[in-house]
Scaffold this motif. Structure first.
Motif, PDB file in Angstrom:
ATOM      1  N   GLY A 149       0.709  -1.125  -0.639  1.00  0.00           N
ATOM      2  CA  GLY A 149       0.225  -0.536  -0.127  1.00  0.00           C
ATOM      3  C   GLY A 149       0.762   1.425   0.257  1.00  0.00           C
ATOM      4  O   GLY A 149       0.762   2.308  -0.558  1.00  0.00           O
ATOM      5  N   TYR A 150       2.120   1.626   0.526  1.00  0.00           N
ATOM      6  CA  TYR A 150       3.102   2.055   0.373  1.00  0.00           C
ATOM      7  C   TYR A 150       4.031   1.815  -1.028  1.00  0.00           C
ATOM      8  O   TYR A 150       5.162   2.651  -0.384  1.00  0.00           O
ATOM      9  N   GLY A 151       3.814   1.366  -1.822  1.00  0.00           N
ATOM     10  CA  GLY A 151       4.151   1.220  -3.542  1.00  0.00           C
ATOM     11  C   GLY A 151       5.682   0.756  -3.119  1.00  0.00           C
ATOM     12  O   GLY A 151       6.797   0.540  -3.683  1.00  0.00           O
ATOM     13  N   ALA A 152       5.748  -0.406  -1.836  1.00  0.00           N
ATOM     14  CA  ALA A 152       6.798  -1.340  -1.615  1.00  0.00           C
ATOM     15  C   ALA A 152       7.528  -2.620  -2.887  1.00  0.00           C
ATOM     16  O   ALA A 152       5.678  -3.465  -2.787  1.00  0.00           O
ATOM     17  N   PRO A 172      12.052   7.710   1.055  1.00  0.00           N
ATOM     18  CA  PRO A 172      12.046   7.870   2.629  1.00  0.00           C
ATOM     19  C   PRO A 172      10.668   8.139   3.722  1.00  0.00           C
ATOM     20  O   PRO A 172      10.345   7.840   4.251  1.00  0.00           O
ATOM     21  N   ALA A 173      10.021   8.951   3.142  1.00  0.00           N
ATOM     22  CA  ALA A 173       8.219   8.644   3.243  1.00  0.00           C
ATOM     23  C   ALA A 173       7.263   7.993   3.162  1.00  0.00           C
ATOM     24  O   ALA A 173       6.604   7.824   4.280  1.00  0.00           O
ATOM     25  N   THR A 206       8.830   4.845   6.335  1.00  0.00           N
ATOM     26  CA  THR A 206       8.168   6.060   7.444  1.00  0.00           C
ATOM     27  C   THR A 206       6.410   5.581   7.897  1.00  0.00           C
ATOM     28  O   THR A 206       6.030   5.141   8.911  1.00  0.00           O
ATOM     29  N   ALA A 207       6.034   6.464   6.898  1.00  0.00           N
ATOM     30  CA  ALA A 207       4.818   6.155   6.797  1.00  0.00           C
ATOM     31  C   ALA A 207       4.303   4.651   7.351  1.00  0.00           C
ATOM     32  O   ALA A 207       3.246   4.671   7.767  1.00  0.00           O
ATOM     33  N   TYR A 208       4.760   3.666   6.221  1.00  0.00           N
ATOM     34  CA  TYR A 208       4.944   2.063   6.614  1.00  0.00           C
ATOM     35  C   TYR A 208       5.132   2.181   8.492  1.00  0.00           C
ATOM     36  O   TYR A 208       3.974   1.727   8.917  1.00  0.00           O
ATOM     37  N   PRO A 222      19.865   5.431   6.744  1.00  0.00           N
ATOM     38  CA  PRO A 222      18.956   5.446   6.916  1.00  0.00           C
ATOM     39  C   PRO A 222      18.178   6.159   6.689  1.00  0.00           C
ATOM     40  O   PRO A 222      18.559   7.813   6.253  1.00  0.00           O
ATOM     41  N   PRO A 223      16.297   6.461   6.597  1.00  0.00           N
ATOM     42  CA  PRO A 223      15.472   7.899   6.808  1.00  0.00           C
ATOM     43  C   PRO A 223      16.060   8.497   8.167  1.00  0.00           C
ATOM     44  O   PRO A 223      16.600   8.489   8.943  1.00  0.00           O
ATOM     45  N   GLU A 224      16.298   9.859   6.752  1.00  0.00           N
ATOM     46  CA  GLU A 224      16.035  10.488   8.352  1.00  0.00           C
ATOM     47  C   GLU A 224      14.966  11.407   8.795  1.00  0.00           C
ATOM     48  O   GLU A 224      14.133  10.843   8.878  1.00  0.00           O
ATOM     49  N   ALA A 225      15.307  11.797  10.021  1.00  0.00           N
ATOM     50  CA  ALA A 225      14.184  11.086  12.152  1.00  0.00           C
ATOM     51  C   ALA A 225      13.104  12.370  11.514  1.00  0.00           C
ATOM     52  O   ALA A 225      12.905  13.812  10.975  1.00  0.00           O
TER      53      ALA A 225
END
Length: 96
Positions: free
Chosen positions: A32-35, A59-60, A63-65, A93-96
């Motif tokens: 659902g998050y396009g992965a 990354p967004a 993070t949403a997932y 890593p994704p930014e916090a």
């Protein structure tokens, strides 16, 4: 910008059913998050039971997932079936 993450998973001994149920449901949420993902089953007793190579659109989305309530609701199943997890970010890593 594509975001990649590699996940090493160790199954809790004797909890294969819970492991698969968690994995199947988590992958459905990821979609659902396009992965997009591939699953690698390493040979040998050393190391993880599975390695997941994941790609999210950004990354967004990753993070949403991770913050998705449906994933959080799977925590008891995850705790039952997954003994250990290690995450690796090939591009940082994704930014916090």
């Amino acid at each position: 910008m594509v975001f990649r993450v590699t996940v090493h998973l160790w199954q809790t001994p004797g909890a294969g059913r819970a492991f698969r149920q968690f994995e199947d449901q988590a992958m459905e949420i990821m979609r659902g998050y396009g992965a997009e993902f591939t699953v690698e089953i390493p040979e040998g007793a050393e190391g993880p039971d599975e390695i997941h190579h994941l790609t999210f659109p950004s990354p967004a989305e990753f993070t949403a997932y991770r913050q998705d309530q449906r994933l959080q609701d799977l925590a008891p199943l995850r705790e039952q079936g997954v003994q250990k997890t290690a995450l690796f970010w090939p591009d940082g890593p994704p930014e916090a």
